[in-house]
Design an enzyme around this catalytic site. Structure first.
Site: not given
Length: 366
Positions: A43, A45, A227, A230, A308-309
């Site tokens: 996961h 991006h 996704h 969340e 994630d980021d």
């Protein structure tokens, strides 16, 4: 995906005193470094994987003005559980993406990301990208995907980290756009594209609207990786399972609110890509201790920790393992189990899986 038999969880190691640096100590003087634990990262991006230093350098090179939240006040303070907060998060992400102007910028991003993954113990990376966000600058959807795949091959050869691409549709765009992306992704199945995803604000695009695109992707042999769960609750996760045939779910932590849904996730062998730092950064959980990693794990759910980021949340993959060690009391055997789950849930080739799993066994023995 076939249902799986839930294996017994490793016995939890007893709680140990906290050292001055905040990490729990075991009965041994030191515990093995989680950055040396072989794992897969499922996961992450594309733009969000960029180094902060690279963002600043490329912005200066291309004359892009960065707001204070991406310079002096980095990492930014985020809270996206309301529309205004999500708009700010997306705006910062779009600004960061705007510094990627030349093919060499994309190649640099992927090379540095692979270097960082290697340093974090990740031997296999599946990076998610919406080609539509870059197509205008790089000649269209197809040339963009081909550029990213070529850059991924170069980065993999340079670092030894295997890289697969998850082509992701944007929930805020029309479902027909998603079908176009699904057909494009299928065209490159077996050439580096391993899955099809669905990202952005789940409050603005219901999963069932994208069933047609995911049907195309699944028929083409790609993993279904949307996704869900969340910013919205269990119903969002259920839609991903029932409408999109999810093999994995990005985040999915809100599933813990529905025990029957958790049973479905376990029975179907679906993996949840849990991102503790991201959950806190976006206001999904108040603290890392509030992210329900332990509850999901004890319920038998397969979990793949993700960053994630990192560009916006300030930490990478090994930090997520550190957090479940310190905040949720995971022992070394349990951390190894999480690493195995990430590897088994990946699209990595068999030889890569075998090598990484063997490395996990060796790490536990250190």
């Amino acid at each position: 995906m076939e249902a799986r038999t839930v294996s017994p969880r490793p016995a939890q190691e007893p709680s140990a005193p906290v050292r001055q640096n905040g990490a729990r100590a075991s009965s041994r003087t030191t515990r093995p470094d989680v950055a040396l634990l072989p794992k897969a990262h499922l996961h992450l991006h594309f733009t969000g994987s960029m180094r902060h230093s690279t963002l600043v350098e490329l912005a200066a090179q291309h004359g892009v003005h960065l707001p204070d939240a991406l310079v002096e006040d980095w990492p930014p303070r985020l809270h996206a559980t309301d529309e205004r907060g999500w708009f700010r998060f997306q705006r910062l992400y779009d600004i960061a993406r705007s510094v990627l102007r030349e093919p060499d910028d994309l190649r640099r991003l992927l090379r540095e990301t692979a270097e960082d993954e290697a340093a974090e113990g990740s031997g296999w990376l599946e990076i998610q990208v919406d080609p539509g966000g870059y197509a205008a600058r790089f000649g269209g959807l197809t040339p963009t995907v081909e550029l990213i795949l070529d850059a991924a091959r170069q980065a993999s050869e340079a670092t030894g980290v295997g890289i697969g691409l998850i082509v992701a549709a944007n929930r805020t765009r029309h479902p027909l756009d998603a079908k176009t992306l699904a057909r494009l992704a299928v065209r490159y199945a077996g050439q580096g594209v391993v899955g099809f995803g669905l990202s952005n604000d789940e409050r603005r695009g219901r999963a069932y609207d994208f069933e047609g695109a995911f049907r195309i992707a699944r028929r083409g042999g790609l993993l279904s990786d949307p996704h869900g769960g969340e910013l919205l609750g269990p119903a969002s996760v259920r839609e991903c399972l029932e409408a999109l045939g999810a093999d994995r779910i990005g985040h999915g932590v809100r599933a813990v609110e529905d025990p029957r849904l958790i049973e479905m996730i376990v029975d179907r062998g679906v993996t949840l890509e849990v991102c503790p730092t991201s959950n806190v950064g976006l206001g999904v959980a108040a603290t890392a201790a509030d992210v329900p990693v332990r509850r999901l794990y004890e319920a038998g759910a397969s979990i793949a920790l993700g960053a994630d980021d990192p560009l916006l949340f300030g930490s990478r993959l090994a930090r997520q393992y550190d957090l479940v060690r310190t905040e949720h009391g995971f022992g070394d055997a349990e951390l190894a189990d999480l690493a195995r789950q990430s590897i088994r849930a990946s699209a990595a080739p068999g030889d890569v899986r075998a090598r990484l799993l063997s490395g996990v066994d060796a790490w536990v023995g250190t």
